[in-house]
Design a protein around this motif. Sequence first.
Motif, PDB file in Angstrom:
ATOM      1  N   UNK A   1     -25.226  -3.376   2.765  1.00  0.00           N
ATOM      2  CA  UNK A   1     -24.150  -2.670   3.461  1.00  0.00           C
ATOM      3  C   UNK A   1     -22.953  -2.607   2.519  1.00  0.00           C
ATOM      4  N   UNK A   2     -22.225  -1.487   2.538  1.00  0.00           N
ATOM      5  CA  UNK A   2     -20.959  -1.376   1.813  1.00  0.00           C
ATOM      6  C   UNK A   2     -19.851  -1.118   2.829  1.00  0.00           C
ATOM      7  N   UNK A   3     -18.810  -1.913   2.742  1.00  0.00           N
ATOM      8  CA  UNK A   3     -17.710  -1.853   3.709  1.00  0.00           C
ATOM      9  C   UNK A   3     -16.394  -1.747   2.954  1.00  0.00           C
ATOM     10  N   UNK A   4     -15.587  -0.751   3.293  1.00  0.00           N
ATOM     11  CA  UNK A   4     -14.273  -0.579   2.675  1.00  0.00           C
ATOM     12  C   UNK A   4     -13.226  -1.230   3.566  1.00  0.00           C
ATOM     13  N   UNK A   5     -12.363  -2.040   2.967  1.00  0.00           N
ATOM     14  CA  UNK A   5     -11.319  -2.736   3.724  1.00  0.00           C
ATOM     15  C   UNK A   5      -9.994  -2.602   2.987  1.00  0.00           C
ATOM     16  N   UNK A   6      -8.918  -2.487   3.742  1.00  0.00           N
ATOM     17  CA  UNK A   6      -7.596  -2.368   3.127  1.00  0.00           C
ATOM     18  C   UNK A   6      -6.535  -2.845   4.107  1.00  0.00           C
ATOM     19  N   UNK A   7      -5.351  -3.157   3.583  1.00  0.00           N
ATOM     20  CA  UNK A   7      -4.268  -3.632   4.432  1.00  0.00           C
ATOM     21  C   UNK A   7      -2.987  -3.799   3.642  1.00  0.00           C
ATOM     22  N   UNK A   8      -1.904  -4.048   4.371  1.00  0.00           N
ATOM     23  CA  UNK A   8      -0.579  -4.154   3.749  1.00  0.00           C
ATOM     24  C   UNK A   8      -0.386  -5.493   3.048  1.00  0.00           C
ATOM     25  N   UNK A   9      -0.867  -6.569   3.676  1.00  0.00           N
ATOM     26  CA  UNK A   9      -0.704  -7.910   3.107  1.00  0.00           C
ATOM     27  C   UNK A   9      -2.007  -8.693   3.236  1.00  0.00           C
ATOM     28  N   UNK A  10      -2.134  -9.742   2.411  1.00  0.00           N
ATOM     29  CA  UNK A  10      -3.277 -10.640   2.485  1.00  0.00           C
ATOM     30  C   UNK A  10      -2.874 -11.994   1.927  1.00  0.00           C
ATOM     31  N   UNK A  11      -3.480 -13.037   2.468  1.00  0.00           N
ATOM     32  CA  UNK A  11      -3.220 -14.384   1.958  1.00  0.00           C
ATOM     33  C   UNK A  11      -4.499 -15.205   2.037  1.00  0.00           C
TER      34      UNK A  11
ATOM     35  N   UNK B   1       3.414 -17.043  -0.887  1.00  0.00           N
ATOM     36  CA  UNK B   1       3.167 -16.051  -1.927  1.00  0.00           C
ATOM     37  C   UNK B   1       1.883 -15.327  -1.557  1.00  0.00           C
ATOM     38  N   UNK B   2       2.024 -14.062  -1.163  1.00  0.00           N
ATOM     39  CA  UNK B   2       0.900 -13.307  -0.619  1.00  0.00           C
ATOM     40  C   UNK B   2       0.639 -12.058  -1.460  1.00  0.00           C
ATOM     41  N   UNK B   3      -0.540 -11.494  -1.257  1.00  0.00           N
ATOM     42  CA  UNK B   3      -0.899 -10.232  -1.910  1.00  0.00           C
ATOM     43  C   UNK B   3      -0.375  -9.069  -1.079  1.00  0.00           C
ATOM     44  N   UNK B   4      -0.072  -7.967  -1.724  1.00  0.00           N
ATOM     45  CA  UNK B   4       0.359  -6.780  -0.981  1.00  0.00           C
ATOM     46  C   UNK B   4      -0.454  -5.564  -1.418  1.00  0.00           C
ATOM     47  N   UNK B   5      -0.584  -4.625  -0.497  1.00  0.00           N
ATOM     48  CA  UNK B   5      -1.312  -3.371  -0.723  1.00  0.00           C
ATOM     49  C   UNK B   5      -2.713  -3.643  -1.275  1.00  0.00           C
TER      50      UNK B   5
END
Length: 218
Positions: free
Chosen positions: A3-13, A104-108
Amino acid sequence: MAIQMEVWGKYACFSRPEMKVERVSYDVMTPSAARGILEAVYWHPGLRWHIDRIHVINPIQFTNIRRNEVKSKISAQNVRSVMLGGNKPLYINTAEDIQQRAATVLRDVHYVIEAHFTMTERASAGDNPGKFQDIVKRRLSAGQCYHQPYFGCREFPVHFRLYEEGSCVSYYQNEPKHDLGYMLYDMDYSDPQDIQPMFFRAELRYGVLDLTDCEVVR
């Protein structure tokens, strides 16, 4: 089956376990976080998810935020006392226990997860890989999930869809090697009395975190 799944978001930690007070994210999504996202879309006792590759589409970018967290947890001694008929508090008073901490988080963030599943001994007689794959694809296409998937913390929701666009174009596609150091792979639950973390040496190769041949250490 794959399976291939695309995921995205504004922030991640994806919190590093060596940081005890302030949250600091890994550079990319951990394999266990990717598995958790897939299980939020479709979990069944008859299958087990395995993460093969994580494609890093956007550049790795960090930002700093402050988050309100509680500084304590419910007392296990109070729980035991209540179970035996005692009268102890089984709640956390956020007005008293709230604490502001830096993170300290990831963005975009933007990834494509490649995964496959295997059948388990808990599958019923009517279960088969083709059936499960059809269900997963249908749920991904319709945006269905058991609960809202998130990037490490519940306030960082995941947008997702089925990925059917062929090869992924990563920001790091021209970079042969990007060393990310040691990263959490997953937790070993084989002994419930001694749950152990598993780590691996993470490397982005042309924008892809390949987990099919990684060496896991404890």
